[in-house]
Design a protein around this motif. Sequence first.
Motif, PDB file in Angstrom:
ATOM      1  N   ARG A  94       0.831  -1.216   0.000  1.00 48.13           N
ATOM      2  CA  ARG A  94       0.000   0.000   0.000  1.00 48.13           C
ATOM      3  C   ARG A  94       0.863   1.261   0.000  1.00 48.13           C
ATOM      4  O   ARG A  94       0.538   2.245  -0.667  1.00 48.13           O
ATOM      5  CB  ARG A  94      -0.931  -0.007   1.207  1.00 48.13           C
ATOM      6  N   VAL A  95       1.958   1.227   0.771  1.00 54.98           N
ATOM      7  CA  VAL A  95       2.853   2.385   0.828  1.00 54.98           C
ATOM      8  C   VAL A  95       3.466   2.651  -0.547  1.00 54.98           C
ATOM      9  O   VAL A  95       3.509   3.799  -1.017  1.00 54.98           O
ATOM     10  CB  VAL A  95       3.958   2.170   1.886  1.00 54.98           C
ATOM     11  N   ALA A  97       2.288   1.678  -3.465  1.00 52.78           N
ATOM     12  CA  ALA A  97       1.230   2.052  -4.418  1.00 52.78           C
ATOM     13  C   ALA A  97       0.829   3.517  -4.263  1.00 52.78           C
ATOM     14  O   ALA A  97       0.610   4.227  -5.247  1.00 52.78           O
ATOM     15  CB  ALA A  97       0.018   1.147  -4.237  1.00 52.78           C
ATOM     16  N   ARG A  98       0.735   3.970  -3.016  1.00 48.18           N
ATOM     17  CA  ARG A  98       0.377   5.372  -2.764  1.00 48.18           C
ATOM     18  C   ARG A  98       1.472   6.316  -3.252  1.00 48.18           C
ATOM     19  O   ARG A  98       1.211   7.354  -3.833  1.00 48.18           O
ATOM     20  CB  ARG A  98       0.162   5.611  -1.270  1.00 48.18           C
ATOM     21  N   GLU A 100       3.279   8.233  -1.517  1.00 47.79           N
ATOM     22  CA  GLU A 100       3.206   9.538  -0.856  1.00 47.79           C
ATOM     23  C   GLU A 100       4.383   9.802   0.085  1.00 47.79           C
ATOM     24  O   GLU A 100       4.495  10.887   0.644  1.00 47.79           O
ATOM     25  CB  GLU A 100       1.889   9.633  -0.073  1.00 47.79           C
ATOM     26  N   PHE A 142       3.130   4.551   6.319  1.00 48.30           N
ATOM     27  CA  PHE A 142       1.740   4.177   6.073  1.00 48.30           C
ATOM     28  C   PHE A 142       0.777   5.159   6.735  1.00 48.30           C
ATOM     29  O   PHE A 142      -0.291   5.473   6.208  1.00 48.30           O
ATOM     30  CB  PHE A 142       1.498   2.754   6.581  1.00 48.30           C
ATOM     31  N   LYS A 192       8.761   2.684  -6.216  1.00 50.41           N
ATOM     32  CA  LYS A 192       7.312   2.757  -5.970  1.00 50.41           C
ATOM     33  C   LYS A 192       6.564   1.670  -6.744  1.00 50.41           C
ATOM     34  O   LYS A 192       5.530   1.918  -7.360  1.00 50.41           O
ATOM     35  CB  LYS A 192       6.787   4.156  -6.311  1.00 50.41           C
ATOM     36  N   PRO A 194       4.591  -1.586  -6.150  1.00 51.83           N
ATOM     37  CA  PRO A 194       3.928  -2.347  -5.082  1.00 51.83           C
ATOM     38  C   PRO A 194       4.103  -3.857  -5.186  1.00 51.83           C
ATOM     39  O   PRO A 194       4.276  -4.532  -4.164  1.00 51.83           O
ATOM     40  CB  PRO A 194       2.458  -1.949  -5.215  1.00 51.83           C
TER      41      PRO A 194
END
Length: 216
Positions: A94-95, A97-98, A100, A142, A192, A194
Amino acid sequence: MGVQKSKKTTVYEYLKKNIISGSFEQGEPLVEGVLAKELKTSKTPVREAMQQLEKEGFIESFPGKGAFVSRMSFPDIREIFEIREILECEVIKRVAARGEFNKDEVIAIAKKFESVGHEGHRNCKGHFRAGEQIHTFIFEAFGNRRLLAFYKGFKEHVERLRLFYFSDQTRNARADQSFEEHMKILEALIAKDPQKAEAAMREHLQNSTAFLKKIA
């Protein structure tokens, strides 16, 4: 002026620190009266601290026998790493994929990890601690406060396990492979990606479980 710790907190931190470090050995009896005398306190904060540590899995009690430092068997190791795999693989996916997080911060972590784990020093305790910092960063990135708090508490069991099973010899046997696995995790995170990040984390944790199975 800082807030003074309660007697229960002081006893709790003392007991947990010594259990994690191995100063209190697995299966060692913990007697309220003896500990109260050593720590110059009454039995009540000792009892309360021990009850909390029992809930957390660091102490086990047996009716008629008393309280003891909990033992770690391979089923315990398997459970710990199953939890890690379920949580960490999903979180890093998730990190990544985001995307951010601060990419420069991950690059800095990777450079620091490389410097700590350069050839000839990958079996040192500092290198393994640096590896654990990578895992913590993922949860920090996260951004779920409750999950981060849970992970930090859970990681204390991982630390206890690592200190108990990893001698200088066993660290050396795992060091190079662990180094490469962590670099793959960081590279996938920097990219990045995932899928690669999840796969790299899963490979690392499964290899760690397999290694511990051999030495446990």
